[in-house]
Design a protein around this motif. Structure first.
Motif, PDB file in Angstrom:
ATOM      1  N   GLU A  76       9.166   3.139  -3.914  1.00  0.00           N
ATOM      2  CA  GLU A  76       8.794   2.091  -2.976  1.00  0.00           C
ATOM      3  C   GLU A  76       8.843   2.573  -1.525  1.00  0.00           C
ATOM      4  O   GLU A  76       8.035   2.145  -0.694  1.00  0.00           O
ATOM      5  CB  GLU A  76       9.729   0.889  -3.155  1.00  0.00           C
ATOM      6  N   LYS A  77       9.756   3.483  -1.224  1.00  0.00           N
ATOM      7  CA  LYS A  77       9.949   3.925   0.155  1.00  0.00           C
ATOM      8  C   LYS A  77       9.309   5.298   0.402  1.00  0.00           C
ATOM      9  O   LYS A  77       8.196   5.394   0.905  1.00  0.00           O
ATOM     10  CB  LYS A  77      11.436   3.955   0.478  1.00  0.00           C
ATOM     11  N   GLU A  78       9.992   6.367   0.051  1.00  0.00           N
ATOM     12  CA  GLU A  78       9.529   7.721   0.377  1.00  0.00           C
ATOM     13  C   GLU A  78       8.149   8.025  -0.206  1.00  0.00           C
ATOM     14  O   GLU A  78       7.248   8.500   0.494  1.00  0.00           O
ATOM     15  CB  GLU A  78      10.523   8.779  -0.109  1.00  0.00           C
ATOM     16  N   LEU A  79       7.981   7.757  -1.508  1.00  0.00           N
ATOM     17  CA  LEU A  79       6.722   8.114  -2.158  1.00  0.00           C
ATOM     18  C   LEU A  79       5.557   7.317  -1.586  1.00  0.00           C
ATOM     19  O   LEU A  79       4.504   7.875  -1.256  1.00  0.00           O
ATOM     20  CB  LEU A  79       6.832   7.896  -3.666  1.00  0.00           C
ATOM     21  N   ALA A  80       5.715   6.009  -1.443  1.00  0.00           N
ATOM     22  CA  ALA A  80       4.628   5.161  -0.955  1.00  0.00           C
ATOM     23  C   ALA A  80       4.188   5.572   0.439  1.00  0.00           C
ATOM     24  O   ALA A  80       2.983   5.584   0.746  1.00  0.00           O
ATOM     25  CB  ALA A  80       5.062   3.698  -0.974  1.00  0.00           C
ATOM     26  N   ALA A  81       5.143   5.934   1.271  1.00  0.00           N
ATOM     27  CA  ALA A  81       4.803   6.330   2.641  1.00  0.00           C
ATOM     28  C   ALA A  81       3.959   7.597   2.660  1.00  0.00           C
ATOM     29  O   ALA A  81       2.974   7.706   3.414  1.00  0.00           O
ATOM     30  CB  ALA A  81       6.081   6.533   3.451  1.00  0.00           C
ATOM     31  N   VAL A  82       4.310   8.550   1.819  1.00  0.00           N
ATOM     32  CA  VAL A  82       3.548   9.801   1.770  1.00  0.00           C
ATOM     33  C   VAL A  82       2.174   9.577   1.172  1.00  0.00           C
ATOM     34  O   VAL A  82       1.172  10.126   1.656  1.00  0.00           O
ATOM     35  CB  VAL A  82       4.330  10.864   0.973  1.00  0.00           C
ATOM     36  N   LEU A  83       2.072   8.766   0.122  1.00  0.00           N
ATOM     37  CA  LEU A  83       0.779   8.537  -0.527  1.00  0.00           C
ATOM     38  C   LEU A  83      -0.211   7.847   0.403  1.00  0.00           C
ATOM     39  O   LEU A  83      -1.423   8.051   0.306  1.00  0.00           O
ATOM     40  CB  LEU A  83       0.969   7.713  -1.803  1.00  0.00           C
ATOM     41  N   ASP A 133      -0.494   8.426   3.579  1.00  0.00           N
ATOM     42  CA  ASP A 133      -1.020   9.434   4.497  1.00  0.00           C
ATOM     43  C   ASP A 133      -1.718  10.584   3.772  1.00  0.00           C
ATOM     44  O   ASP A 133      -2.655  11.188   4.302  1.00  0.00           O
ATOM     45  CB  ASP A 133       0.116  10.015   5.354  1.00  0.00           C
ATOM     46  N   ARG A 134      -1.246  10.898   2.582  1.00  0.00           N
ATOM     47  CA  ARG A 134      -1.747  12.078   1.871  1.00  0.00           C
ATOM     48  C   ARG A 134      -1.898  11.745   0.384  1.00  0.00           C
ATOM     49  O   ARG A 134      -1.019  12.050  -0.425  1.00  0.00           O
ATOM     50  CB  ARG A 134      -0.779  13.240   2.052  1.00  0.00           C
ATOM     51  N   PRO A 135      -3.014  11.153  -0.019  1.00  0.00           N
ATOM     52  CA  PRO A 135      -3.212  10.798  -1.435  1.00  0.00           C
ATOM     53  C   PRO A 135      -3.208  12.044  -2.323  1.00  0.00           C
ATOM     54  O   PRO A 135      -3.559  13.139  -1.884  1.00  0.00           O
ATOM     55  CB  PRO A 135      -4.579  10.127  -1.442  1.00  0.00           C
ATOM     56  N   GLU A 136      -2.832  11.858  -3.564  1.00  0.00           N
ATOM     57  CA  GLU A 136      -2.850  12.970  -4.518  1.00  0.00           C
ATOM     58  C   GLU A 136      -4.284  13.355  -4.846  1.00  0.00           C
ATOM     59  O   GLU A 136      -5.215  12.562  -4.713  1.00  0.00           O
ATOM     60  CB  GLU A 136      -2.080  12.581  -5.785  1.00  0.00           C
ATOM     61  N   GLU A 137      -4.485  14.610  -5.280  1.00  0.00           N
ATOM     62  CA  GLU A 137      -5.827  15.159  -5.470  1.00  0.00           C
ATOM     63  C   GLU A 137      -6.574  14.481  -6.611  1.00  0.00           C
ATOM     64  O   GLU A 137      -7.799  14.399  -6.599  1.00  0.00           O
ATOM     65  CB  GLU A 137      -5.748  16.668  -5.715  1.00  0.00           C
ATOM     66  N   LYS A 138      -5.848  14.034  -7.655  1.00  0.00           N
ATOM     67  CA  LYS A 138      -6.500  13.421  -8.808  1.00  0.00           C
ATOM     68  C   LYS A 138      -5.962  12.006  -9.012  1.00  0.00           C
ATOM     69  O   LYS A 138      -4.803  11.733  -8.708  1.00  0.00           O
ATOM     70  CB  LYS A 138      -6.222  14.236 -10.083  1.00  0.00           C
ATOM     71  N   PRO A 139      -6.775  11.122  -9.588  1.00  0.00           N
ATOM     72  CA  PRO A 139      -6.266   9.777  -9.886  1.00  0.00           C
ATOM     73  C   PRO A 139      -5.258   9.770 -11.029  1.00  0.00           C
ATOM     74  O   PRO A 139      -4.413   8.882 -11.117  1.00  0.00           O
ATOM     75  CB  PRO A 139      -7.535   9.005 -10.262  1.00  0.00           C
TER      76      PRO A 139
END
Length: 563
Positions: free
Chosen positions: A21-28, A30-36
């Motif tokens: 909810e916190k660290e991961l969501a913030a990074v995603l 700004d920087r989405p993962e390469e694949k769905p």
């Protein structure tokens, strides 16, 4: 007993939810993962991260200890501390003398076991002077027509001291008869002969496509071979169940293991129905798998295969001996992953695949030559392939700890997921009537064709990356300087001359009489055909004559149409 308490797992899940909810969501954001989505080569979904919560429901008994049921962590208690895997590079080309010279070179370079490729006529039960053999004698393996060729193949090699693998399938029982007849000529102790025949008929019909007879007579020949060899040559494995070839035609990791386990069940049922106890032959069953590109999936594949096999043999067939439940595997790195473009990259591919086989717990291994996308490997390529194994074994200290990845949240979870998928396939095979029936109907063939189509679509689209081929392409790359192993144009005539000499000097009336007796025995399901075959090879009957006699009785195989 589970590995973690429920309270600890619940706390861990809560902490992971907070992190997402916190660290991961913030990074995603700004920087989405390469694949769905992410998955293994065989389609098993992969999570972003694995924790103890992912293995909380795996019983500790499913992990066990090395050398103990269910053998997840290795087939032997000491593994590579007690005995390194066997370096078993395959060789076979031209006439027997040429392959014999390659054997001696590889032994000198550090190989610890021999493995033989046979040419296409030998595989298909044809003599070198058969019109159907034209252009193929000695080309992709060694030509063997008579017992004298087998003697030449192992000239100067002590068969009591080095194990020998014979990569032969439809005509395996004849090659075995020649091998032990040569040993008898030399006065060797049959109980000291060690090695393996491939001799896996069902995988031929679904993958490698080298056959002689219809499916059920071919399975009968394997039954005879297993039952005879279990008593006559107790250290020779009469079959190597070969998932490698299923993968090589496009099968995924789950199919490789599940289909081979289905074939194992079919063979065991055949031998048990003939009156042999599972514990009298199962310890000599061996396996041959690929080590492919998906590093962790391959490691988990080997671990899951051991677990499934142990359960099949103990629960379905009632085996009592631990050695009956111990899956032993020879591994070859993935030939289909090798490329002609930037072929030097094949060294790195092979090294990584070989490391995966070691971490997965193999018992012997063949590493491909970097030039195998072009032809039979040169001596230099074979030396580098052997050095690859020696560096893994002796330099990087991965053999000091047994199953070093055991306990990894990811590895244990993926091992469990693969086992689950394998059991799903085995249950479907049972529901549809068993492996032999489904081979005859083309069911396995269709599944492999569908998987191959999916894989090659991914390569064509670039979804599956091949470095130097569809990604990071160097337009200046050339294959012009690759040295190719030469083909001996005199090989065919030499084999034909030898056949003519044998036929001119043997007792032909005796050979014809024995061939008639073999054909008559073939009409009786309960008779073991090995003793008569051994008589024939000693009388200098040729491989083609022996196989032809049974073809006259059983006919030939016609492949079912698949779409």
């Amino acid at each position: 007993m589970n590995l973690f308490s429920e309270a600890a797992i619940e706390e861990l899940r809560a902490r992971q939810a907070e992190w997402e909810e916190k660290e991961l969501a913030a990074v995603l954001n700004d920087r989405p993962e390469e694949k769905p989505s992410y998955e293994t080569e065989s389609g098993i979904p992969l999570k972003r991260i694995y924790t103890a919560a992912d293995v909380a429901d795996i019983p500790a008994s499913d992990l066990g200890f090395p050398g103990a049921f269910p053998f997840t962590r290795g087939p032997y208690p000491t593994m590579y501390r007690g005995r390194p895997w066997t370096i078993r590079q395959v060789a076979g080309f031209g006439n027997p003398e040429a392959t014999n010279q390659r054997y001696k070179y590889m032994i000198q370079t550090g190989q610890t076991g021999l493995s033989t490729d046979f040419d296409l006529p030998t595989l298909l039960g044809l003599d070198s002077d058969d019109p159907m053999a034209f252009g193929e004698v000695g080309r992709v393996g060694v030509a063997i027509d008579t017992i004298d060729d087998m003697d030449r193949l192992f000239e100067g090699i002590d068969l009591e001291k080095i194990s020998v693998s014979l990569t032969i399938n439809p005509s395996a029982w004849v090659v075995y008869a020649m091998f032990i007849a040569v040993a008898e000529q030399r006065g060797l102790d049959f109980t000291k002969l060690a090695g393996t025949l491939q001799a896996d008929p069902l995988k031929e019909y679904v993958a490698q496509k080298e056959w002689i007879y219809p499916v059920r007579p071919a399975v009968r020949l394997l039954r005879d071979l297993i039952m005879y060899s279990a008593k006559a040559t107790p250290k020779i494995n009469p079959i190597s169940l070969s998932g490698y070839h299923l993968s090589d035609v496009g099968g995924n990791a789950v199919q490789e293991i599940a289909f081979i386990m289905a074939f194992t069940i079919a063979y065991c049922e055949e031998v048990v129905a003939a009156g042999m106890d599972i514990d009298d032959f199962a310890p000599r069953l061996s396996f041959f798998f690929i080590s492919h590109q998906d590093f962790f999936e391959q490691i988990c594949k080997f671990r899951a295969a051991r677990r499934v096999y142990a359960k099949v043999i103990s629960e379905r067939f009632g085996a009592k001996k631990p050695e009956s439940m111990r899956l032993r595997v020879h591994v070859q790195t993935a030939a289909m992953s090798l490329t002609k473009v930037e072929h030097q990259n094949n060294l790195m591919r092979t090294a990584i695949q070989a490391l995966g086989a070691v971490l997965g717990g193999c018992q012997s291994m063949h590493t491909n030559g970097l030039d195998e996308a072009f032809a039979i490997p040169t001596e230099e390529a074979m030396k580098l392939a052997i050095r690859t194994q020696q560096i893994i074994r002796d330099e990087i200290n991965v053999t000091s700890v047994i199953d070093p990845l055991g306990g990894s949240y990811f590895v244990e979870s993926l091992t469990r997921d693969m086992e689950t998928e394998i059991w799903k396939v085995l249950n479907e095979v049972d529901e549809r009537g068993g492996a032999v029936k489904l081979v005859e109907e083309g069911w396995f063939q269709q599944k492999l064709a569908d998987s191959a189509y999916t894989t090659f679509k991914k390569i064509d689209s670039g979804e599956k990356i091949s470095v130097g081929v569809n990604r990071y392409v160097d337009e200046q790359s050339s294959t012009a300087e690759v040295g190719i192993h030469p083909y001996d144009e005199e090989c065919t005539q030499l084999q034909i001359d030898r056949l003519n000499t044998v036929r001119a000097n043997r007792d032909s009336d005796r050979v014809q009489s024995l061939l008639k007796e073999l054909a008559e025995q073939a009409r009786t399901e309960s008779v073991n055909l090995l003793p008569k075959t051994i008589e024939l090879v000693k009388a200098r009957a040729t491989l083609g004559e022996i196989c032809g006699a049974l073809r006259d009785v059983w006919g030939s195989y016609d492949e079912p149409m698949i779409v």
